[in-house]
Design a protein around this motif. Sequence first.
Motif, PDB file in Angstrom:
ATOM      1  N   LEU A  41      -9.403  -1.262   6.665  1.00 28.22           N
ATOM      2  CA  LEU A  41      -8.801  -1.237   5.236  1.00 28.22           C
ATOM      3  C   LEU A  41      -8.858   0.396   4.940  1.00 28.22           C
ATOM      4  N   LEU A  42      -9.859   1.046   4.911  1.00 27.21           N
ATOM      5  CA  LEU A  42     -10.107   2.560   4.743  1.00 27.21           C
ATOM      6  C   LEU A  42      -9.340   3.282   5.593  1.00 27.21           C
ATOM      7  N   GLN A  43      -8.941   2.904   7.026  1.00 22.61           N
ATOM      8  CA  GLN A  43      -8.240   3.739   7.623  1.00 22.61           C
ATOM      9  C   GLN A  43      -6.734   3.726   7.408  1.00 22.61           C
ATOM     10  N   VAL A  44      -6.153   2.918   6.315  1.00 22.97           N
ATOM     11  CA  VAL A  44      -4.644   2.971   6.165  1.00 22.97           C
ATOM     12  C   VAL A  44      -4.668   3.361   4.685  1.00 22.97           C
ATOM     13  N   LEU A  45      -5.815   3.758   3.921  1.00 22.33           N
ATOM     14  CA  LEU A  45      -5.667   4.073   2.665  1.00 22.33           C
ATOM     15  C   LEU A  45      -5.821   5.699   2.369  1.00 22.33           C
ATOM     16  N   PHE A  46      -5.219   6.334   1.685  1.00 23.58           N
ATOM     17  CA  PHE A  46      -5.315   7.618   1.293  1.00 23.58           C
ATOM     18  C   PHE A  46      -6.505   7.780   0.455  1.00 23.58           C
ATOM     19  N   MET A  73       0.798  -1.233  -0.027  1.00 22.70           N
ATOM     20  CA  MET A  73       0.127  -0.265  -0.035  1.00 22.70           C
ATOM     21  C   MET A  73       0.901   1.218   0.215  1.00 22.70           C
ATOM     22  N   GLY A  74       2.060   1.332   0.596  1.00 24.73           N
ATOM     23  CA  GLY A  74       3.025   2.393   0.524  1.00 24.73           C
ATOM     24  C   GLY A  74       3.491   2.436  -0.692  1.00 24.73           C
ATOM     25  N   TRP A  75       3.800   1.389  -1.274  1.00 25.05           N
ATOM     26  CA  TRP A  75       4.329   1.524  -2.697  1.00 25.05           C
ATOM     27  C   TRP A  75       3.140   2.114  -3.710  1.00 25.05           C
ATOM     28  N   VAL A  76       2.014   1.785  -3.378  1.00 28.28           N
ATOM     29  CA  VAL A  76       0.958   2.182  -4.257  1.00 28.28           C
ATOM     30  C   VAL A  76       0.892   3.911  -3.965  1.00 28.28           C
ATOM     31  N   GLU A  77       0.773   4.128  -2.818  1.00 28.40           N
ATOM     32  CA  GLU A  77       0.576   5.539  -2.549  1.00 28.40           C
ATOM     33  C   GLU A  77       1.704   6.498  -3.026  1.00 28.40           C
ATOM     34  N   GLN A  78       2.864   5.974  -2.754  1.00 22.88           N
ATOM     35  CA  GLN A  78       4.136   6.445  -3.410  1.00 22.88           C
ATOM     36  C   GLN A  78       4.305   6.902  -5.045  1.00 22.88           C
ATOM     37  N   GLY A 121      -5.330  -1.534  -2.204  1.00 24.07           N
ATOM     38  CA  GLY A 121      -5.001  -2.392  -1.028  1.00 24.07           C
ATOM     39  C   GLY A 121      -5.805  -3.332  -0.606  1.00 24.07           C
ATOM     40  N   GLN A 122      -5.262  -4.280   0.198  1.00 20.23           N
ATOM     41  CA  GLN A 122      -6.177  -5.286   0.539  1.00 20.23           C
ATOM     42  C   GLN A 122      -6.169  -5.817   1.981  1.00 20.23           C
TER      43      GLN A 122
END
Length: 378
Positions: free
Chosen positions: A161-166, A94-99, A144-145
Amino acid sequence: MNKQPFASLEASFGDLPDPRVQGRCAHRLVDIILIAVCAVLCGAESWSEVEEFGQVKESWLKEYLELPNGIPSHDTFGRVFRLLDASEFQRRFMGWVEQHFAVARGQVIAVDGKTVRGSKDHFRGQEAIHLVSAWASETGLLLGQRRIDEKSNEITAVPELLQVLFIKGCIVTVDALNCQKDIARTVIEREADYVFALKANHPQLHQDVIEWFDWARQRAFRDVPHDYHQTVNKGHGRLEIRRCWAIHDPLALESMGHYDGWAGLQTVVMVERERRFADRNQTETVYYLSSLPPHAQRILAATRAHWSVENTLHWTLDVVFGEDASRVRLDNAPENFAVVRHVALNLLKQHPAKLSLKRKRFRAALDDMFLLELLTHI
């Protein structure tokens, strides 16, 4: 040594905790992960195929990876991914996707669950794992999943899941199962909006909304503040008409009596889908709750976009990546292999070549330069 093709992946996954006994490892953990990603990009669906890819492409891989002891065996791949901490692997994904991937404001993020059927093991009494995924419908990105614990369900996994997504500025859609007050509150707290399908799991509110729209339709929506939009599409031997009515009326909401606790609720929605075939017609009516203003065109587009998680994401994972047929079953391996598939899916989706995903994978297996493009075009 030129590591440019793997720079983004190595930066994101290079610090994963290594579950192996230190000092007794013949292969670097990051090499194992990167070989698996490349192999899946090129069509691998098992650890044996991952090893075979590595053996065939060893000289190419050595241009970019250290590989101090050559290519790991399929047993090594399987053992490492069984032991690898799945939550840490997912967090770095998820960090890779967000970056590296932009999610535009206003984009629909469809959240839905999927069972990885091939992970079920009758012999060991192991049930199939169930994953909740967040899918950015416009860009075709898996954000993310989260795995659903055996003693839990989607209703608790979705807000986690939503808590850790932007998701700021986006529109979150869920099916009727996840039309829950806690999930609505999480979306609003994350500065996003929602469009939630409403069905009989909230029987009183559902009935209130049905009766309100029945009354409004009897009056032809006279003196009822609302917005309306219709789309007509023809194809696959049918004509499909979608009609959307969106009502924003605080007095009407208050009169329903069961709307309390729905954070940010502004609009109740009715969508009627009519399908006309040569020999029959089908009509379906679905109701929604939304934090958006009563803009029928925008809300109708969001309801349509939600189904891309089924028609695009789940279909792709099953048909293109063979997820349901996968026999990767032990310990953390099914969840971790799913993450590898998701890395590959995002890389394939973001490449501009006008090819199907299947053809992109086939071309990557044949053409090292195209494989390099997939790895670097982010």
